[in-house]
Design a protein around this motif. Structure first.
Motif, PDB file in Angstrom:
ATOM      1  N   GLU A 111       1.160  20.267   1.497  1.00 24.07           N
ATOM      2  CA  GLU A 111       1.155  20.672   2.611  1.00 24.07           C
ATOM      3  C   GLU A 111       2.294  20.284   3.590  1.00 24.07           C
ATOM      4  O   GLU A 111       2.743  21.013   4.366  1.00 24.07           O
ATOM      5  N   GLU A 112       2.971  19.141   3.209  1.00 23.40           N
ATOM      6  CA  GLU A 112       3.936  18.649   4.272  1.00 23.40           C
ATOM      7  C   GLU A 112       5.354  19.323   3.702  1.00 23.40           C
ATOM      8  O   GLU A 112       6.081  19.391   4.657  1.00 23.40           O
ATOM      9  N   THR A 113       5.325  19.738   2.553  1.00 26.75           N
ATOM     10  CA  THR A 113       6.699  19.932   2.038  1.00 26.75           C
ATOM     11  C   THR A 113       6.826  21.414   1.022  1.00 26.75           C
ATOM     12  O   THR A 113       7.881  22.145   1.058  1.00 26.75           O
ATOM     13  N   GLY A 114       5.640  21.849   0.702  1.00 28.39           N
ATOM     14  CA  GLY A 114       5.542  22.797  -0.114  1.00 28.39           C
ATOM     15  C   GLY A 114       5.977  22.522  -1.555  1.00 28.39           C
ATOM     16  O   GLY A 114       5.573  23.412  -2.409  1.00 28.39           O
ATOM     17  N   TYR A 115       6.124  21.517  -1.925  1.00 27.32           N
ATOM     18  CA  TYR A 115       6.486  21.037  -3.446  1.00 27.32           C
ATOM     19  C   TYR A 115       5.289  20.735  -4.288  1.00 27.32           C
ATOM     20  O   TYR A 115       4.353  20.163  -3.332  1.00 27.32           O
ATOM     21  N   THR A 116       5.306  21.187  -5.291  1.00 28.24           N
ATOM     22  CA  THR A 116       4.242  20.616  -6.152  1.00 28.24           C
ATOM     23  C   THR A 116       4.933  19.575  -7.116  1.00 28.24           C
ATOM     24  O   THR A 116       6.055  19.606  -7.611  1.00 28.24           O
ATOM     25  N   GLY A 117       3.893  18.681  -7.594  1.00 30.43           N
ATOM     26  CA  GLY A 117       4.333  17.602  -8.572  1.00 30.43           C
ATOM     27  C   GLY A 117       3.162  17.032  -9.262  1.00 30.43           C
ATOM     28  O   GLY A 117       2.102  17.371  -9.132  1.00 30.43           O
ATOM     29  N   ILE A 118       3.495  15.918 -10.367  1.00 32.69           N
ATOM     30  CA  ILE A 118       2.779  15.361 -10.971  1.00 32.69           C
ATOM     31  C   ILE A 118       2.703  13.958 -10.622  1.00 32.69           C
ATOM     32  O   ILE A 118       3.698  13.358 -10.616  1.00 32.69           O
ATOM     33  N   PRO A 119       1.230  13.394 -10.523  1.00 36.64           N
ATOM     34  CA  PRO A 119       1.443  12.007  -9.928  1.00 36.64           C
ATOM     35  C   PRO A 119       1.512  11.190 -11.368  1.00 36.64           C
ATOM     36  O   PRO A 119       1.354  11.529 -12.694  1.00 36.64           O
ATOM     37  N   LYS A 120       2.393   9.999 -11.246  1.00 34.40           N
ATOM     38  CA  LYS A 120       3.076   9.188 -12.353  1.00 34.40           C
ATOM     39  C   LYS A 120       2.393   7.947 -12.255  1.00 34.40           C
ATOM     40  O   LYS A 120       2.043   7.159 -13.154  1.00 34.40           O
ATOM     41  N   ASP A 121       2.344   7.343 -11.025  1.00 34.52           N
ATOM     42  CA  ASP A 121       1.920   5.977 -10.757  1.00 34.52           C
ATOM     43  C   ASP A 121       1.285   5.778  -9.588  1.00 34.52           C
ATOM     44  O   ASP A 121       1.349   6.457  -8.567  1.00 34.52           O
ATOM     45  N   CYS A 122       0.289   4.823  -9.205  1.00 37.22           N
ATOM     46  CA  CYS A 122      -0.414   4.603  -8.046  1.00 37.22           C
ATOM     47  C   CYS A 122      -0.635   3.093  -7.792  1.00 37.22           C
ATOM     48  O   CYS A 122      -1.108   2.466  -8.754  1.00 37.22           O
ATOM     49  N   SER A 123      -0.396   2.678  -6.816  1.00 37.67           N
ATOM     50  CA  SER A 123      -0.465   1.261  -6.491  1.00 37.67           C
ATOM     51  C   SER A 123      -1.973   0.900  -6.168  1.00 37.67           C
ATOM     52  O   SER A 123      -2.621   1.766  -5.888  1.00 37.67           O
ATOM     53  N   PRO A 124      -2.373  -0.381  -6.031  1.00 38.24           N
ATOM     54  CA  PRO A 124      -3.444  -0.606  -5.428  1.00 38.24           C
ATOM     55  C   PRO A 124      -3.397  -0.649  -3.820  1.00 38.24           C
ATOM     56  O   PRO A 124      -2.405  -0.564  -3.584  1.00 38.24           O
ATOM     57  N   GLY A 125      -4.394  -0.844  -3.220  1.00 38.38           N
ATOM     58  CA  GLY A 125      -4.410  -0.437  -1.828  1.00 38.38           C
ATOM     59  C   GLY A 125      -3.518  -1.817  -1.358  1.00 38.38           C
ATOM     60  O   GLY A 125      -3.934  -2.857  -1.609  1.00 38.38           O
ATOM     61  N   ILE A 126      -2.880  -1.280  -0.416  1.00 43.60           N
ATOM     62  CA  ILE A 126      -1.943  -2.103   0.141  1.00 43.60           C
ATOM     63  C   ILE A 126      -1.696  -1.915   1.702  1.00 43.60           C
ATOM     64  O   ILE A 126      -1.886  -1.060   2.271  1.00 43.60           O
ATOM     65  N   SER A 127      -1.673  -3.253   2.553  1.00 42.60           N
ATOM     66  CA  SER A 127      -1.543  -3.248   4.115  1.00 42.60           C
ATOM     67  C   SER A 127      -0.173  -2.973   4.296  1.00 42.60           C
ATOM     68  O   SER A 127       0.412  -4.077   4.093  1.00 42.60           O
ATOM     69  N   LEU A 128       0.224  -2.094   5.401  1.00 41.79           N
ATOM     70  CA  LEU A 128       1.505  -2.166   5.684  1.00 41.79           C
ATOM     71  C   LEU A 128       1.965  -2.957   7.037  1.00 41.79           C
ATOM     72  O   LEU A 128       2.740  -3.197   7.215  1.00 41.79           O
ATOM     73  N   ASP A 129       0.747  -3.219   7.620  1.00 41.02           N
ATOM     74  CA  ASP A 129       1.077  -3.988   8.950  1.00 41.02           C
ATOM     75  C   ASP A 129      -0.345  -4.609   9.145  1.00 41.02           C
ATOM     76  O   ASP A 129      -1.005  -4.567  10.235  1.00 41.02           O
ATOM     77  N   PRO A 130      -0.781  -5.863   8.371  1.00 40.74           N
ATOM     78  CA  PRO A 130      -1.898  -6.468   8.391  1.00 40.74           C
ATOM     79  C   PRO A 130      -1.890  -7.323   9.722  1.00 40.74           C
ATOM     80  O   PRO A 130      -3.069  -7.746  10.183  1.00 40.74           O
ATOM     81  N   GLY A 131      -1.012  -7.586  10.633  1.00 41.39           N
ATOM     82  CA  GLY A 131      -1.103  -8.147  11.645  1.00 41.39           C
ATOM     83  C   GLY A 131      -1.435  -7.407  12.988  1.00 41.39           C
ATOM     84  O   GLY A 131      -2.091  -7.833  13.996  1.00 41.39           O
ATOM     85  N   LEU A 132      -1.630  -6.092  12.428  1.00 42.59           N
ATOM     86  CA  LEU A 132      -2.131  -4.980  13.682  1.00 42.59           C
ATOM     87  C   LEU A 132      -3.237  -4.300  13.476  1.00 42.59           C
ATOM     88  O   LEU A 132      -4.031  -4.002  14.208  1.00 42.59           O
ATOM     89  N   SER A 133      -3.351  -3.819  12.109  1.00 41.74           N
ATOM     90  CA  SER A 133      -4.174  -2.770  11.580  1.00 41.74           C
ATOM     91  C   SER A 133      -4.794  -2.965  10.332  1.00 41.74           C
ATOM     92  O   SER A 133      -4.254  -3.587   9.670  1.00 41.74           O
TER      93      SER A 133
END
Length: 164
Positions: A111-133
């Motif tokens: 959707e955002e770039t038009g590129y297609t790719g293959i997922p290689k790795d996925c992290s566990p859920g992480i918080s980017l701003d835990p002090g706010l959100s």
């Protein structure tokens, strides 16, 4: 949101909510005799789209590989109203109900770039701003073959205003 300070009750929560976010302002008073100088204000934003089953969103780390060229990252430029400015960032988006983080990463990338790719790795859920959100993300590495025809002239999804 305005709160009349004269009407504040100890440890009272004040909420503003829409379909995507719930913004909470928690006013805490110090122990003992309460005074306005002891008041502490804490603001927090809660995603209402999280079902509790995992992360709210994905951040895609797209690596494009092409023969005869060095591997490159793909970033997007988007206007972000809270910043009142453009931001250079990795493609990202909310995980739809019933969608896996890997499926979401592939969809958001297309959707955002038009590129297609293959997922290689996925992290566990992480918080980017835990002090706010309360928002959490899965970081997904996506490998893009820049030599295949579908990635030679990518076209982003209609209606998006994102540069890459």
């Amino acid at each position: 949101m305005c709160v009349d300070l004269a009407m504040i009750k100890r440890d009272r929560d004040y909420l503003v909510q829409n379909d995507t976010w719930r913004i909470q302002v928690i006013l805490k008073l110090g122990q003992g005799e309460a005074s306005m100088s002891e008041m502490k204000k804490w603001e927090a934003v809660y995603r209402t789209t999280n079902t509790g089953d995992g992360a709210d969103a994905v951040v895609v780390i797209p690596i494009i590989k092409q023969s005869q060229k060095k591997d490159s990252l793909i970033l997007v430029k988007q206007y972000r109203p809270p910043l009142k400015a453009y931001s250079i960032e990795f493609p990202a988006g909310l995980i739809d109900k019933g969608e896996s983080p890997l499926e979401c990463a592939v969809r958001e990338m297309k959707e955002e770039t038009g590129y297609t790719g293959i997922p290689k790795d996925c992290s566990p859920g992480i918080s980017l701003d835990p002090g706010l959100s309360s928002s959490t993300v899965n970081m997904v590495t996506l490998e893009i073959n820049g030599d295949v025809p579908e990635n030679s002239n990518p076209q982003q999804h209609q209606g998006l205003c994102i540069d890459f």
